[in-house]
Scaffold this active site. Structure first.
Site, mmCIF file in Angstrom:
data_model
loop_
_atom_site.group_PDB
_atom_site.id
_atom_site.type_symbol
_atom_site.label_atom_id
_atom_site.label_comp_id
_atom_site.label_asym_id
_atom_site.label_seq_id
_atom_site.Cartn_x
_atom_site.Cartn_y
_atom_site.Cartn_z
ATOM 1 N N GLU A 73 1.654 -5.922 -5.573
ATOM 2 C CA GLU A 73 2.747 -6.844 -5.291
ATOM 3 C C GLU A 73 2.242 -8.172 -4.738
ATOM 4 O O GLU A 73 2.666 -9.246 -5.177
ATOM 5 C CB GLU A 73 3.725 -6.249 -4.265
ATOM 6 C CG GLU A 73 4.340 -4.945 -4.666
ATOM 7 C CD GLU A 73 3.590 -3.738 -4.115
ATOM 8 O OE1 GLU A 73 2.352 -3.644 -4.296
ATOM 9 O OE2 GLU A 73 4.240 -2.883 -3.498
ATOM 10 N N HIS A 103 -2.757 -5.574 -2.639
ATOM 11 C CA HIS A 103 -1.839 -4.657 -3.318
ATOM 12 C C HIS A 103 -1.291 -5.356 -4.556
ATOM 13 O O HIS A 103 -1.256 -6.595 -4.623
ATOM 14 C CB HIS A 103 -0.690 -4.279 -2.390
ATOM 15 C CG HIS A 103 -1.096 -3.399 -1.258
ATOM 16 N ND1 HIS A 103 -0.173 -2.749 -0.475
ATOM 17 C CD2 HIS A 103 -2.310 -3.058 -0.754
ATOM 18 C CE1 HIS A 103 -0.794 -2.045 0.461
ATOM 19 N NE2 HIS A 103 -2.102 -2.222 0.304
ATOM 20 N N CYS A 107 5.181 -1.161 0.484
ATOM 21 C CA CYS A 107 4.904 -0.900 1.899
ATOM 22 C C CYS A 107 5.481 -2.046 2.740
ATOM 23 O O CYS A 107 5.996 -3.031 2.211
ATOM 24 C CB CYS A 107 3.399 -0.776 2.126
ATOM 25 S SG CYS A 107 2.487 -2.331 1.919
ATOM 26 N N CYS A 146 3.902 -5.512 1.948
ATOM 27 C CA CYS A 146 4.401 -6.082 0.699
ATOM 28 C C CYS A 146 5.869 -6.486 0.826
ATOM 29 O O CYS A 146 6.281 -7.509 0.275
ATOM 30 C CB CYS A 146 4.195 -5.107 -0.442
ATOM 31 S SG CYS A 146 2.441 -4.880 -0.841
#
Length: 152
Positions: free
Chosen positions: A58, A56, A86, A89
């Site tokens: 992040e 992701h 999420c 993360c």
């Protein structure tokens, strides 16, 4: 290194990373890590490109910043991301000791900061950053809506 002067200008950089990710067929989410007014890392989602479900925006930005700074803790760093993080993360943000989290659009299905599990409010969370939501929220939501509309 890139410098900027405001929350919105750092979010503009995150939006540019989201656009690049979207152009590569990734869900268009972008992230930027800033230390003392300088961009330390920037990345968009790379899950499909890297064949990695943890890639992701992040987590990628955190990995890049930690490597660049030569440390696993990113104290004093701020994270700007176009979509509410999420749970995975949020965990990475907590473990990295990010100082402040700024994000754009809410993610009612997968978000874990304000929506869903509210990760940082959980008593088992080791570190909770200051959280600021709604930064460039309309632009962040629009890039996602446009991406998914084009695929339907």
């Amino acid at each position: 290194m890139t410098t900027a002067t405001s929350k919105e200008s750092f979010m503009d950089i995150a939006l540019a990373e989201a656009a690049l990710a979207g152009a590569m067929g990734e869900v268009p989410v972008g992230a930027v890590i800033v230390l003392e007014g300088e961009v330390i890392s920037r990345c968009g989602n790379r899950t499909r490109t890297d064949h990695d479900p943890t890639a992701h925006a992040e987590t990628m930005a955190i990995r890049m910043a930690a490597k660049k700074l030569g440390r696993e803790r990113l104290e004093g760093c701020d994270l700007y991301v176009t979509l509410e993080p999420c749970a995975m993360c949020a965990g990475a943000i907590s473990h990295a000791r990010i100082r402040r989290l700024y994000f754009g659009a809410l993610d009612k299905k997968g978000g874990a900061i304000i929506s869903g599990t509210r990760f940082f409010s959980n008593e088992t969370c080791h570190h909770a950053p200051e959280v600021y939501d709604g930064i460039s929220a309309d632009a962040s939501a629009r890039i996602l809506k446009d991406f998914f509309l084009a695929r339907r």
